[in-house]
Design a protein around this motif. Structure first.
Motif, short mmCIF file in Angstrom:
data_model
loop_
_atom_site.label_atom_id
_atom_site.label_comp_id
_atom_site.label_asym_id
_atom_site.label_seq_id
_atom_site.Cartn_x
_atom_site.Cartn_y
_atom_site.Cartn_z
N LEU A 187 0.82 -1.21 0.00
CA LEU A 187 0.00 0.00 0.00
C LEU A 187 0.86 1.26 0.00
CD1 LEU A 187 -2.81 -1.03 2.51
CD2 LEU A 187 -3.08 -0.56 0.07
N LYS A 188 1.95 1.22 0.76
CA LYS A 188 2.85 2.37 0.79
C LYS A 188 3.44 2.64 -0.59
CE LYS A 188 4.28 2.33 5.65
NZ LYS A 188 5.41 2.16 6.58
N LYS A 189 3.81 1.57 -1.28
CA LYS A 189 4.39 1.73 -2.61
C LYS A 189 3.35 2.31 -3.58
CE LYS A 189 7.10 -0.83 -6.05
NZ LYS A 189 6.37 -0.47 -7.27
N MET A 190 2.12 1.77 -3.51
CA MET A 190 1.05 2.27 -4.38
C MET A 190 0.76 3.74 -4.07
SD MET A 190 -1.50 -1.02 -4.28
CE MET A 190 -2.82 -0.17 -5.13
N TYR A 191 0.79 4.09 -2.77
CA TYR A 191 0.50 5.46 -2.35
C TYR A 191 1.57 6.43 -2.84
CZ TYR A 191 -1.06 9.24 0.73
OH TYR A 191 -1.53 10.42 1.23
#
Length: 222
Positions: A187-191
Motif C-alpha cells: 500500500l505504501k508503494k502504491m501510495y
C-alpha cells in the motif's frame, strides 16, 4: 587556384634568390626593400584555413536524426544471451550499416540510415561478463539478433545489474513473514507512486477499514 598569400610567398622566394645573386649595392638595397615589403604583406594576410582531416569513423552517421531503441525481446541458451530487436526493412541495408560494439559488460548497437533515420541501443552493466571475441550480431528479415557469448555457462535472471537490483528491492518490499506488513509495504508503494486520485482512494479505504475494526489508527501518512 593559388591564394594571394601563396602568390606573395612565391614572390618572396624569388626575391631571396635574386638577393643571393646581386653584386651591386643599389640592386641589393632595392631587393632588400622589396623583401621587407613582401614579408610585411604576408604577415598581414589571414592565416590559411586548415583542411579538416576527418576519418570515416569520425563522420556522423548517415541519415537523419537518431532514434533510441527501447523495445526488444531476449532469451538465452547455455552459451549465449540473445537480444531481438525488430526494425522493418533492416535486411535491405548494407552489412556495414549495422554496427555492434561489445565490451565485457556492455554493448552498443548503431543502425545507420534506415529509411532516413539512425537507430541506437545501449546496454551497460550487463548482469555477467561476456566474451567480446565470441559475441556477434545477425541480420534477419525485419530483425537484428545480438548474440552475447557468456563467459560462464550459467543462467541469467535478467539482462543488467540495474534490473537485478530493482527486482531485489521490489522483492524485499513484499517478502516478509508478517502478511500484514507485506500488505502495508504494498500500500505504501502504491501510495507513493500513485496520483492524487489513487492516494484519496487508499486513504478512504484505510479510514473505512479503521472504522469497521474500531481501531484508532490514522489514515495512511506516507
Amino acid at each position: 587556384m593559388a591564394s594571394a598569400r601563396e602568390e606573395l610567398e612565391k614572390d618572396l622566394e624569388e626575391v631571396k634568390e635574386l638577393l643571393k645573386k646581386a653584386t651591386r649595392k643599389r640592386t641589393h638595397d632595392v631587393l632588400m626593400a622589396e623583401k621587407c615589403k613582401l614579408e610585411m604583406e604576408i604577415k598581414n594576410q589571414p592565416p590559411p584555413k586548415l583542411k579538416e582531416d576527418t576519418t570515416e569513423e569520425e563522420k556522423p552517421p548517415a541519415g537523419g536524426y537518431t532514434v533510441k531503441i527501447n523495445s526488444y525481446g531476449w532469451d538465452q541458451s547455455d552459451k549465449f544471451v540473445k537480444i531481438y530487436i525488430t526494425l522493418n526493412g533492416v535486411q535491405q541495408l548494407p552489412a556495414e550499416n549495422v554496427q555492434v560494439h561489445f565490451t565485457e559488460r556492455s554493448f552498443d548497437l548503431l543502425v545507420k540510415n534506415l529509411n532516413g533515420k539512425n537507430y541506437s541501443m545501449t546496454f551497460n552493466n550487463l548482469l555477467k561478463p561476456i566474451s567480446v571475441e565470441g559475441s556477434s550480431r545477425k541480420i534477419k528479415t525485419d530483425m537484428i539478433l545480438v548474440l552475447c557469448r557468456k563467459k560462464r555457462e550459467e543462467k541469467w535472471d535478467c539482462l543488467t545489474q540495474v534490473e537485478k537490483e530493482s527486482k531485489e528491492k521490489e522483492k524485499a518490499s513484499y517478502d516478509t513473514s508478517d502478511p500484514g506488513e507485506g500488505l502495508m509495504n504494498l500500500l505504501k508503494k502504491m501510495y507513493s507512486e500513485g496520483d492524487d486520485e489513487m492516494k484519496r482512494t487508499i486513504n478512504k479505504a484505510w479510514v473505512e477499514s479503521r472504522e469497521k475494526q474500531g481501531k484508532g489508527d490514522m489514515p495512511l501518512d506516507i
